[in-house]
Design an enzyme around this catalytic site. Structure first.
Site, PDB file in Angstrom:
ATOM      1  N   GLY A  13     -13.055  -2.719   2.359  1.00  0.00           N
ATOM      2  CA  GLY A  13     -14.183  -3.420   1.768  1.00  0.00           C
ATOM      3  C   GLY A  13     -15.358  -2.461   1.642  1.00  0.00           C
ATOM      4  O   GLY A  13     -15.562  -1.600   2.504  1.00  0.00           O
TER       5      GLY A  13
ATOM      6  N   ASP B 143     -12.612  -4.823  -2.312  1.00  0.00           N
ATOM      7  CA  ASP B 143     -13.533  -5.975  -2.289  1.00  0.00           C
ATOM      8  C   ASP B 143     -14.880  -5.506  -1.761  1.00  0.00           C
ATOM      9  O   ASP B 143     -15.010  -4.373  -1.302  1.00  0.00           O
ATOM     10  CB  ASP B 143     -12.946  -7.080  -1.401  1.00  0.00           C
ATOM     11  CG  ASP B 143     -12.758  -6.589   0.030  1.00  0.00           C
ATOM     12  OD1 ASP B 143     -13.711  -6.695   0.801  1.00  0.00           O
ATOM     13  OD2 ASP B 143     -11.668  -6.084   0.369  1.00  0.00           O
TER      14      ASP B 143
ATOM     15  N   GLU C 167       0.825  -1.216   0.000  1.00  0.00           N
ATOM     16  CA  GLU C 167       0.000   0.000   0.000  1.00  0.00           C
ATOM     17  C   GLU C 167       0.861   1.270   0.000  1.00  0.00           C
ATOM     18  O   GLU C 167       0.350   2.366  -0.162  1.00  0.00           O
ATOM     19  CB  GLU C 167      -0.929   0.005   1.218  1.00  0.00           C
ATOM     20  CG  GLU C 167      -1.999  -1.067   1.141  1.00  0.00           C
ATOM     21  CD  GLU C 167      -2.752  -1.247   2.455  1.00  0.00           C
ATOM     22  OE1 GLU C 167      -3.979  -1.286   2.417  1.00  0.00           O
ATOM     23  OE2 GLU C 167      -2.105  -1.355   3.504  1.00  0.00           O
TER      24      GLU C 167
ATOM     25  N   MET D  42      -9.600  -1.900   8.960  1.00  0.00           N
ATOM     26  CA  MET D  42      -9.144  -2.424  10.248  1.00  0.00           C
ATOM     27  C   MET D  42      -8.226  -1.481  11.032  1.00  0.00           C
ATOM     28  O   MET D  42      -7.644  -1.900  12.026  1.00  0.00           O
ATOM     29  CB  MET D  42      -8.436  -3.769  10.019  1.00  0.00           C
ATOM     30  CG  MET D  42      -9.342  -4.812   9.376  1.00  0.00           C
ATOM     31  SD  MET D  42      -8.543  -6.397   9.066  1.00  0.00           S
ATOM     32  CE  MET D  42      -8.164  -6.930  10.719  1.00  0.00           C
ATOM     33  N   GLU D  43      -8.065  -0.237  10.587  1.00  0.00           N
ATOM     34  CA  GLU D  43      -7.104   0.643  11.259  1.00  0.00           C
ATOM     35  C   GLU D  43      -7.565   2.086  11.454  1.00  0.00           C
ATOM     36  O   GLU D  43      -7.182   2.741  12.429  1.00  0.00           O
ATOM     37  CB  GLU D  43      -5.776   0.698  10.475  1.00  0.00           C
ATOM     38  CG  GLU D  43      -5.024  -0.603  10.363  1.00  0.00           C
ATOM     39  CD  GLU D  43      -5.497  -1.465   9.202  1.00  0.00           C
ATOM     40  OE1 GLU D  43      -6.174  -0.922   8.296  1.00  0.00           O
ATOM     41  OE2 GLU D  43      -5.221  -2.679   9.197  1.00  0.00           O
TER      42      GLU D  43
HETATM   43  N1  ADE Z   1      -9.721  -4.139   4.131  1.00  0.00           N
HETATM   44  C1  ADE Z   1      -9.962  -4.432   2.840  1.00  0.00           C
HETATM   45  N2  ADE Z   1     -11.046  -5.202   2.709  1.00  0.00           N
HETATM   46  C2  ADE Z   1     -11.510  -5.411   3.970  1.00  0.00           C
HETATM   47  C3  ADE Z   1     -12.591  -6.140   4.492  1.00  0.00           C
HETATM   48  N3  ADE Z   1     -13.402  -6.821   3.692  1.00  0.00           N
HETATM   49  N4  ADE Z   1     -12.757  -6.143   5.842  1.00  0.00           N
HETATM   50  C4  ADE Z   1     -11.915  -5.451   6.649  1.00  0.00           C
HETATM   51  N5  ADE Z   1     -10.872  -4.766   6.192  1.00  0.00           N
HETATM   52  C5  ADE Z   1     -10.661  -4.726   4.869  1.00  0.00           C
END
Ligand code: ADE
Length: 255
Positions: free
Chosen positions: A83, A222, A17, A198-199
């Site tokens: 996501g 995604d 990244e 997640m951060e």
């Molecule tokens: N980062 C990228 N895709 C994610 C997802 N589906 N869940 C949590 N963090 C992500």
């Protein structure tokens, strides 16, 4: 621009990244601290410290606090992938956070769900000025650079159109969301939610506590459903790394 960002802290979770940015820095110096490499230098004229946090809220919070306390950054920008939380977002779109929340914070019945105990709030706003600039950098990148940044083959493989830039709520938690049912539940809990990662909210809380302006930008990798794990790493490698590079370049060089 550089006069308004005396020292920029640039965080990503994963190596891909931030690919290219460290190589672009001039007069670099590295310091190893708490199992992370902090790389200093000038990035298109701006004093910058680049670092990889690794994944998750604890890793991101430790990294942000170290950037602030030990490396005296004045601003923090987090770049990475997320996501999609809503059907209006496509893979390859870009999300700039106006606010962030920790979707896995739950100390009920002691405090309301999602509220950070003893801070009295669940949502943390990003810095308006830095976020405006980052959103402009992302829009300019999308309109002027994105097409040239990605090969025809990769565009086809990932079925990418031109990225659209969205702005709004991002939720973070120590969970890679990969079930439609879970994603729908989170969307129901936060109807305006755009993206899941997640951060970001951990960085937001640390920056709030230290009074440091911050911004978060994510490329949608995604749809946070059963398909999410497929091609995740490849997407970061081939697409998200180039988007992050192009957007940070525009941020650092814009008037
Ligand atoms: N980062 C990228 N895709 C994610 C997802 N589906 N869940 C949590 N963090 C992500």
């Amino acid at each position: 621009m550089s006069s308004q960002i005396p020292r920029l802290g640039l965080i990503s979770a994963l190596h891909q990244e931030q690919a290219g940015l460290i190589e672009t820095m001039q007069a670099t110096e590295k310091t190893h601290r708490g199992m992370r490499d902090y790389t200093f230098g000038k990035l298109w004229g701006i004093d910058t410290v680049c670092v990889l946090s690794r994944m998750g809220k604890v890793a991101a919070a430790a990294t942000a606090a170290t950037l602030i306390e030990r490396f005296a950054v004045t601003h923090i920008v987090f770049t990475g992938v997320a996501g999609a939380a809503g059907d209006e977002l496509r893979v390859g779109d870009i999300v700039v956070a106006d606010a962030l929340v920790q979707h896995d914070m739950n100390t009920t019945p002691l405090f309301p769900q999602y509220e950070v105990p003893l801070l009295g709030q669940s949502h943390f706003s990003s810095d308006k000025n830095l976020t405006d600039r980052l959103a402009r950098a992302a829009s300019d990148f999308a309109a002027l650079d994105a097409q040239g940044a990605i090969s025809e083959q990769d565009r086809e493989n990932f079925r990418l159109g031109l990225p659209r830039v969205h702005r709004g709520l991002i939720a973070s938690g120590d969970e890679f969301v990969h079930r439609q049912e879970r994603r729908d539940a989170l969307k129901a809990a936060f109807p305006s939610l755009l993206a899941l990662e997640m951060e970001g909210a951990a960085v937001a809380q640390v920056c709030f506590e230290f009074g440091v302006p911050f911004a978060v930008i994510r490329t949608i990798s995604d749809s946070a459903n059963e398909e999410a794990p497929h091609d995740f790493m490849q997407f970061i490698d081939r697409i998200a790394s180039r988007y992050a590079f192009g957007i940070v370049k525009r941020l650092c060089t814009q008037a």
